[in-house]
Design an enzyme around this catalytic site. Structure first.
Site, PDB file in Angstrom:
ATOM      1  N   GLU A 584       0.852  -1.191   0.000  1.00 14.97           N
ATOM      2  CA  GLU A 584       0.000   0.000   0.000  1.00 14.97           C
ATOM      3  C   GLU A 584       0.882   1.234   0.000  1.00 14.97           C
ATOM      4  O   GLU A 584       1.836   1.329   0.783  1.00 14.97           O
ATOM      5  CB  GLU A 584      -0.907   0.005   1.232  1.00 14.97           C
ATOM      6  CG  GLU A 584      -1.789   1.254   1.362  1.00 14.97           C
ATOM      7  CD  GLU A 584      -2.680   1.206   2.597  1.00 14.97           C
ATOM      8  OE1 GLU A 584      -3.113   0.086   2.951  1.00 14.97           O
ATOM      9  OE2 GLU A 584      -2.910   2.262   3.208  1.00 14.97           O
ATOM     10  N   GLU A 589      -2.174  11.443   3.739  1.00 15.07           N
ATOM     11  CA  GLU A 589      -3.225  11.254   4.730  1.00 15.07           C
ATOM     12  C   GLU A 589      -3.225  12.467   5.650  1.00 15.07           C
ATOM     13  O   GLU A 589      -2.182  13.075   5.895  1.00 15.07           O
ATOM     14  CB  GLU A 589      -2.994   9.978   5.539  1.00 15.07           C
ATOM     15  CG  GLU A 589      -3.193   8.700   4.748  1.00 15.07           C
ATOM     16  CD  GLU A 589      -3.027   7.457   5.602  1.00 15.07           C
ATOM     17  OE1 GLU A 589      -4.053   6.858   5.981  1.00 15.07           O
ATOM     18  OE2 GLU A 589      -1.867   7.100   5.901  1.00 15.07           O
TER      19      GLU A 589
END
Length: 697
Positions: A584, A589
């Site tokens: 990933e 974020e």
């Protein structure tokens, strides 16, 4: 039957002998002149030679429980015990009539420990440099030593980078500059060099080495220039096999691995091409074990290198210049609730209220429905109770609220008492919301200044308000410094929509320092019903998938407490190999509870979840202005930047990682969960806006 037959034949031979006819029995002869020699061939191999007059066989007892029988008088033995050992060897020469003589000799054998696989991992077969895994949890840990109470094994409490803040403080940032290089020469000799840029991070117990005055760990001018030799050996002591490789490193001349605790011996807990865990024991306090985590990937947080891209050919993009639903040729949807393992509170939809292209931008909007969307409990007046009735308040939520840490999809806050009646008429209480789709173990905890006095107090009372009877409330008390030291006890609600006092018996709790209170409401249940929050998650899976390139996404982020927007990529083979094996890449974020700090992360086996390779950077206007979030992904490296400025996270890619196959893009806004945290009770809606997505190769 076989034994009887043998006895009968023997008796028959004896009887025939008594007649004295045609039988000539030779005289019994004792072997003589036995000589024995041993030649040490090295590597544990010893060759033995024996000779004797009238000997028909030779028996070798090698002194380690093994033996050999030979007629030639020659035997070879390979000893395998590591270290310097002496074996008492007994050689017996015998004849066919059972006559025998013996000689004894001592053989000294030295075997150096070797483990080629460990050496290869440490050195990459020639030389390799390791770095403190400063951006990852576990880079510096503290735990009790090998043997705990009654010989029980104790595990360390791992600390995250944010918990110790070693790289963000002038007192300790020198630890994050260290470079540790292991080398092996053509003859197999292992050596080690620590380049600590002239400064060493000292444990306070060893400050006298440098004449330190501070009563805390501190960076001191202490140069460690020079190569040290390294000896590998087997680990001794009470060490569970599943918690260690069984190998330790010992450095010459007081060598050490970055953090000075006086030790030069490090037990290897685990090792791979990219990661090294070690444990060492404090020479000033034998009860303490220090844990270090190193990486060969050189993850860097707050670096000063500018990105010089090698990818300039635009191969795919979405400029979001057509109003309506996102372009179906580029984007599909993930639909459903719960966040797939992160304990999030939202349900993902494809409704225009949650995802739409409008005014030249993509808008992903998280909305609060105004519904409860789960289960809400209230609690108050956490009080210790002694056998004689004496009480001691732990927390009443009336003065300053504690800092709650939520997990599993629960959220906790201090609010005005919604039902000031019955056994609880106080002004403020704690509200615990277990959102729809939350984990069955969702809950929250807060820390207290001093450990609970369980020598005086044997139980704890908590006023609770539940929407239904029969709800399990689990109380867990825990040691902040060692999460393996805890005690749990359950109680069950007997009143609905009114306050009651639940009592938890703590008399059976082991004698630990309990300074953390954890509460789980509706333990074992995941609430259902209408979601309190909706949002959207769109993806390019099966529409655009790629390996390597520069991805640039221009976005403006939501700011409300509990929002968790993400721009990321997932391995296209995740349905075959699962996560984290698929890999990933989190390009960006952000959490509304820590506005204007963005992060990037890489998840893969051994570095996933809270153990990911993480980098952060401040972006002062992340929630009010558009910024470019970029990842440059090559076969050799993965680098993250914001606004084409300084790299804030860098990873050395290689053929062993999952970052060498096709990935697809994902964009979403989650609510709450493991990273999003507590959701603002007043939340109604907030939006992430994306101006464009561009991929260059």
């Amino acid at each position: 039957m076989k034994k009887l037959k043998y006895i009968m034949v023997s008796l028959f031979a004896v009887l025939m002998s008594c007649d004295g006819d045609d039988i000539d029995i030779p005289a019994s002869v004792l072997p003589s002149n036995l000589t024995v020699s041993a030649q040490n061939m090295g590597g544990g191999v010893v060759n033995f030679t024996a000779s004797a007059t009238n000997a028909n066989y030779y028996h070798f007892d090698f002194g380690d429980g093994s033996s050999a029988l030979d007629t030639s008088g020659e035997a070879s033995k390979t000893y395998d015990m590591i270290g310097d050992n002496t074996y008492t060897v007994i050689v017996t020469a015998g004849s066919t009539e059972g006559k025998k003589i013996s000689e004894t000799l001592d053989v000294s054998v030295s075997i150096a420990f070797s483990d080629p696989e460990t050496v290869a991992f440490l050195t990459n077969d020639s030389s390799k440099t390791w770095f403190l895994a400063a951006a990852q949890p576990g880079h510096l840990g503290l735990g009790p030593a090998r043997e705990g109470i009654d010989g029980d094994w104790w595990y360390p409490k791992w600390y995250s980078a944010s918990a110790f803040e070693k790289c963000g403080s002038d007192d300790s940032d020198c630890l994050c500059d260290d470079e540790l290089t292991f080398s092996v020469d053509a003859t197999g000799v292992l050596s080690y060099t620590l380049d600590n840029k002239g400064q060493t991070y000292f444990n306070v117990g060893h400050k006298a080495v440098v004449g330190g005055a501070a009563d805390m760990d501190f960076c001191y001018d202490f140069d460690t220039t020079g190569s040290k030799s390294v000896v590998l050996s087997e680990v001794t002591g009470n060490v569970p096999e599943d918690q260690t490789t069984g190998i330790q490193m010992s450095f010459s001349d007081g060598g050490f691995m970055g953090y000075y605790v006086g030790s030069s011996t490090y037990e290897i807990l685990s090792i791979s091409d990219t990661e090294l865990y070690v444990r060492t024991y404090d020479t000033e306090n034998a009860d303490l074990a220090w844990y270090h985590k190193f990486t060969a990937t050189a993850a860097v947080e707050g670096g000063d290198e500018s990105l010089e891209t090698i990818y300039t050919n635009l191969v795919w993009s979405d400029e979001f210049d057509v109003d309506g639903a996102p372009n179906p040729a580029n984007w599909g949807y993930d639909l459903g609730a719960g966040g797939w393992g992160n304990g999030e509170a939202q349900e993902y939809t494809d409704a225009a209220d949650n995802v739409i292209v409008e005014d030249g931008v993509l808008k992903i909007t998280a909305r609060g429905s105004g519904a409860v969307g789960g289960a809400v409990h209230y609690y108050d007046d956490i009080t210790l109770i002694a056998t004689g009735g004496e009480t001691l308040s732990v927390q009443d939520f009336e003065s300053s609220a504690p800092v709650f840490t939520d997990f599993g999809g629960a959220s906790t806050a201090v609010i005005d008492n919604p039902d000031a009646s019955g056994v609880n008429t106080s002004g403020t209480v704690a509200e615990s919301t277990k959102n729809s789709g939350a984990e069955v173990w969702a809950g929250s905890f807060f820390d207290i200044a001093a450990p609970l006095d369980l020598a005086t107090y044997s139980s704890m009372n908590i006023n609770t308000w539940s929407p239904a009877t029969g709800a399990v409330v689990r109380l867990k008390i825990e040691n902040q410094a060692n999460s393996e030291e805890f005690f749990e006890v359950d109680a069950t609600t007997s009143a609905a929509e009114s306050w009651e006092t639940l009592s938890f018996d703590l008399s059976g709790a082991p004698a630990f320092n309990y300074d953390r209170v954890v509460l789980f409401f509706d333990f074992g249940v995941s609430p259902t019903g209408g979601a309190a929050y909706t949002s959207a998650r769109i993806k390019s899976e099966n529409l655009f998938e790629f390996a390597y390139g520069r991805v640039e996404i221009r976005a403006k982020l939501p700011s409300a407490g509990g929002t968790w927007p993400a721009l990321w990529a997932l391995g296209a083979n995740f349905d075959e190999v699962g996560w984290p094996a698929t890999g990933e890449i989190d390009i960006m974020e952000h959490v509304g509870n820590n506005n204007n700090t963005v992060s990037s992360a890489l998840h893969y086996p051994g570095n996933s979840g809270g153990n990911a390779v993480v980098g952060t950077t401040p972006v002062e206007t992340a929630t009010s202005e558009f910024h470019n979030y970029t990842v440059e992904w090559t076969p050799d490296s993965i680098k993250f930047v914001v606004d084409d400025q300084l790299i804030h996270n860098s990873f050395v890619n290689n053929a062993t990682t999952p970052f060498n196959s096709d990935f697809f893009l994902i964009m979403n806004v989650a609510m709450g969960g493991t990273l999003g945290g507590a959701i603002d009770p007043a939340f109604t809606e907030d939006t992430m806006e994306v101006d464009y997505v561009r991929v260059y190769q």
